[in-house]
Design a protein around this motif. Structure first.
Motif, PDB file in Angstrom:
ATOM      1  N   VAL A  25      51.078  22.141  39.980  1.00 16.55           N
ATOM      2  CA  VAL A  25      52.158  22.356  40.947  1.00 16.55           C
ATOM      3  C   VAL A  25      52.330  23.864  41.086  1.00 16.55           C
ATOM      4  O   VAL A  25      52.822  24.532  40.169  1.00 16.55           O
ATOM      5  CB  VAL A  25      53.484  21.710  40.484  1.00 16.55           C
ATOM      6  N   THR A  38      57.237  20.088  35.516  1.00 17.80           N
ATOM      7  CA  THR A  38      57.329  21.163  36.493  1.00 17.80           C
ATOM      8  C   THR A  38      58.769  21.687  36.580  1.00 17.80           C
ATOM      9  O   THR A  38      59.725  20.983  36.231  1.00 17.80           O
ATOM     10  CB  THR A  38      56.815  20.671  37.859  1.00 17.80           C
ATOM     11  N   ALA A  39      58.903  22.943  37.051  1.00 15.62           N
ATOM     12  CA  ALA A  39      60.219  23.602  37.059  1.00 15.62           C
ATOM     13  C   ALA A  39      61.271  22.751  37.769  1.00 15.62           C
ATOM     14  O   ALA A  39      62.415  22.672  37.312  1.00 15.62           O
ATOM     15  CB  ALA A  39      60.101  24.967  37.726  1.00 15.62           C
ATOM     16  N   ALA A  83      63.185  31.635  39.606  1.00 17.56           N
ATOM     17  CA  ALA A  83      64.307  30.817  40.078  1.00 17.56           C
ATOM     18  C   ALA A  83      63.848  29.831  41.137  1.00 17.56           C
ATOM     19  O   ALA A  83      62.884  30.081  41.873  1.00 17.56           O
ATOM     20  CB  ALA A  83      65.395  31.726  40.657  1.00 17.56           C
ATOM     21  N   ASP A 117      53.893  22.733  35.413  1.00 15.51           N
ATOM     22  CA  ASP A 117      52.706  21.878  35.501  1.00 15.51           C
ATOM     23  C   ASP A 117      51.574  22.688  36.122  1.00 15.51           C
ATOM     24  O   ASP A 117      51.796  23.401  37.105  1.00 15.51           O
ATOM     25  CB  ASP A 117      53.018  20.655  36.378  1.00 15.51           C
TER      26      ASP A 117
HETATM   27  C1  LIG Z   1      53.747  30.305  40.323  1.00  9.83           C
HETATM   28  S1  LIG Z   1      55.046  29.143  40.329  1.00  9.83           S
HETATM   29  C2  LIG Z   1      54.604  28.178  38.968  1.00  9.83           C
HETATM   30  C3  LIG Z   1      55.213  26.817  38.980  1.00  9.83           C
HETATM   31  C4  LIG Z   1      54.850  25.991  37.789  1.00  9.83           C
HETATM   32  N1  LIG Z   1      53.454  25.663  37.818  1.00  9.83           N
HETATM   33  C5  LIG Z   1      55.689  24.716  37.700  1.00  9.83           C
HETATM   34  O1  LIG Z   1      55.129  23.598  37.811  1.00  9.83           O
HETATM   35  O2  LIG Z   1      56.874  24.835  37.467  1.00  9.83           O
HETATM   36  C6  LIG Z   1      56.354  30.122  39.756  1.00  9.83           C
HETATM   37  C7  LIG Z   1      57.704  29.682  40.267  1.00  9.83           C
HETATM   38  O3  LIG Z   1      58.123  28.513  39.609  1.00  9.83           O
HETATM   39  C8  LIG Z   1      59.526  28.522  39.503  1.00  9.83           C
HETATM   40  N2  LIG Z   1      59.885  28.444  38.083  1.00  9.83           N
HETATM   41  C9  LIG Z   1      59.053  28.367  37.041  1.00  9.83           C
HETATM   42  N3  LIG Z   1      59.737  28.258  35.885  1.00  9.83           N
HETATM   43  C10 LIG Z   1      61.036  28.258  36.222  1.00  9.83           C
HETATM   44  C11 LIG Z   1      62.247  28.166  35.487  1.00  9.83           C
HETATM   45  N4  LIG Z   1      62.243  28.043  34.146  1.00  9.83           N
HETATM   46  N5  LIG Z   1      63.416  28.204  36.163  1.00  9.83           N
HETATM   47  C12 LIG Z   1      63.430  28.300  37.502  1.00  9.83           C
HETATM   48  N6  LIG Z   1      62.325  28.406  38.249  1.00  9.83           N
HETATM   49  C13 LIG Z   1      61.144  28.367  37.624  1.00  9.83           C
HETATM   50  C14 LIG Z   1      60.021  29.795  40.163  1.00  9.83           C
HETATM   51  O4  LIG Z   1      60.302  29.512  41.504  1.00  9.83           O
HETATM   52  C15 LIG Z   1      58.807  30.670  40.028  1.00  9.83           C
HETATM   53  O5  LIG Z   1      58.808  31.692  41.008  1.00  9.83           O
END
Ligand SMILES: C[S@@+](CC[C@H](N)C(=O)[O-])C[C@H]1O[C@@H](n2cnc3c(N)ncnc32)[C@H](O)[C@@H]1O
Length: 466
Positions: free
Chosen positions: A305, A330-331, A440, A302
């Motif tokens: 987030v 979101t993840a 992760a 998202d």
């Molecule tokens: C910069 S943040 C972005 C989050 C994103 N905006 C969300 O809403 O999921 C990046 C972090 O999201 C998490 N993340 C994003 N995609 C993921 C996935 N497919 N599996 C596990 N963790 C994920 C991890 O912790 C990663 O380091």
């Protein structure tokens, strides 16, 4: 059957006759019912459900049909199980000069009802010439996903300007004008729900039809990776975009959904690689919108987030660029569903907290450890792989039970998803020995015990028993 010709029939003020008194008849009635249609249901008996649904909304004639029932009707449907009777009343309608549809009898019908996608004034009708009705239904479902919910309202909006456009522009310029309206910022603004601005823009473009088109930026959440987790709106915007600026976390296969001629620009940041700083990304979006492009800024999960979507929205607004936000899964939500671990649970977790484990330099994450260590909640840590040992230590120091379950979910919802489970005391070792290289999440709390591990290793316990 020969080739069918599709035509849309006016029913306003006209009579439509439906022969039948059961569920089949009710289904046909629902297709044609409108306040200005003279709808007549004729049969010897009506089921209680039909009476409940149609009494007061249609004229219900409680007897066998006679020829005069069809006088002046625009259409007739015969919805009867009995084949002989169906054929008899179909022929009666035809003798009165009324086109008839005899349900499930193409050989004695004059017309067929298509599968319909209905958006007010915009109607899509699908036929397979009777060859494969199930295929028509599938196509209908696919088209439903592609057409914006407010498409009918957009058609009405356009209709309200038809006179003004004809009065202002010469006939040979009108078509190009409308194409710009539907492909550009005006339709995007209207479909995003801001009718007032769309109306102002319409008036401005009518006054200056040669001015360059305004672009628009959509900040769109692409979800955690699996393309099937895109929202319908995200899918539509990706398919409409002239340019897509995308992050490292946008899942494989998602960009394949874009138009072939769309420009795809990678602006992601791998850790320690600051090739595309935030300001550059913002400037690029402003420039592209200024050149009249429909821009999609595609972000993993998202946008709001831990996604810097807020900063980008602010920068675009400050530059006077139209910008709309489309949320994504979101993840935490994607990973929890994929691992089978609920984030809240009536017995174990009355709250869920999302935090970032990111720390600047060698410092530790700036978090309120005591409140995070509290019982009966699920704690989801984004960007916490590197700081996992510190997080584990701080939470235990702050009073969290060392045996509290944890799950580490890498590449959640993707083909290469990996799920490790253990306890909070062993979290650091779990991450370091688990070979976590992709994005992760750390899920901490009793609910993490529900996670379906692809790999389980409680290193802390192994050490203690060694
Ligand atoms: C910069 S943040 C972005 C989050 C994103 N905006 C969300 O809403 O999921 C990046 C972090 O999201 C998490 N993340 C994003 N995609 C993921 C996935 N497919 N599996 C596990 N963790 C994920 C991890 O912790 C990663 O380091």
């Amino acid at each position: 059957m020969g080739k069918l010709f599709p035509a849309f029939q006016k029913l306003e003020g006209r009579r439509v006759v439906i022969v039948g008194g059961g569920d089949l008849a009710a289904r046909k009635a629902r297709l044609v019912a409108a306040p200005d249609v003279d709808l007549r249901l004729v049969w010897t008996c009506f089921s209680p459900a039909v009476v409940e649904e149609w009494a007061g909304r249609a004229t219900m004639i409680d007897r066998s049909p006679v020829a005069s029932d069809f006088d002046g009707a625009a259409l007739a449907f015969v919805a009867l199980d009995d084949e002989l009777e169906a054929a008899r009343f179909g022929a009666m309608a035809q003798s009165a000069g009324v086109p008839v549809n005899v349900v499930d009898r193409p050989e004695i019908s004059d017309f067929f009802t298509p599968s319909i996608v209905d958006r007010g004034d915009v109607v899509v009708a699908i036929s397979t010439t009777g060859a494969a009705p199930a295929l028509a239904k599938r196509l209908r479902a696919q088209i439903e996903t592609l057409l914006p919910r407010r498409l009918g309202a957009l058609a009405d909006f356009a209709k309200s300007f038809r006179g003004a456009v004809s009065g202002t522009l010469a006939p040979d310029r009108r078509r190009a004008f409308w194409e710009r309206v539907f492909a550009g910022d005006i339709a995007a603004t209207f479909l995003a729900g801001d009718e007032a601005t769309a109306r102002e823009r319409m008036i401005t473009s009518l006054n200056a039809p040669d001015a360059p088109p305004r672009g628009v930026v959509h900040i769109v959440g692409a979800g955690p990776g699996d393309p099937e987790l895109l929202t319908l709106r995200a899918l539509r915007l990706i398919q409409e975009a002239d340019v897509i600026l995308y992050d490292r976390l946008v899942g494989e296969g998602i960009l394949d959904l874009a138009r072939r001629d769309a420009d795809r620009i990678f602006v992601g940041k791998a850790k320690a690689d600051h090739a595309a700083p935030q300001d550059d990304i913002n400037e690029r979006m402003v420039a592209l919108a200024g050149a009249g492009k429909i821009v999609v800024r595609l972000k993993g999960g998202d946008p709001f987030v831990f996604g810097r979507g807020g900063e980008e929205l602010e920068a675009l607004k400050a530059a006077g660029v139209d910008c709309h936000v489309t949320p994504g899964i979101t993840a935490a939500l994607g990973c929890a569903a994929s691992a089978g671990a609920p984030l809240t649970h009536r017995d174990f977790a009355q709250a869920v907290t999302f935090v970032t484990g990111h720390a600047k330099g060698d410092a530790e994450p700036d978090l309120d450890w005591r409140s995070l260590a509290a019982l009966r909640q699920t704690l989801v840590v984004y960007m916490g792989v590197e700081t996992a040992p510190r997080i584990s230590q701080r939470l235990v120091e702050a009073g969290m039970n060392a045996e509290t379950p944890v799950a580490v979910i890498e590449n959640g919802t993707r083909d290469d998803e990996k799920i490790l489970t253990g306890t909070i005391a062993g979290l650091g070792d779990l991450v370091s020995t688990g070979d976590i290289a992709g994005p992760a999440l750390l899920v901490i709390g009793e609910t993490a015990a529900f996670a379906r591990p692809t790999f389980t290793r409680d290193v802390a316990r192994e050490r203690r028993s060694a």
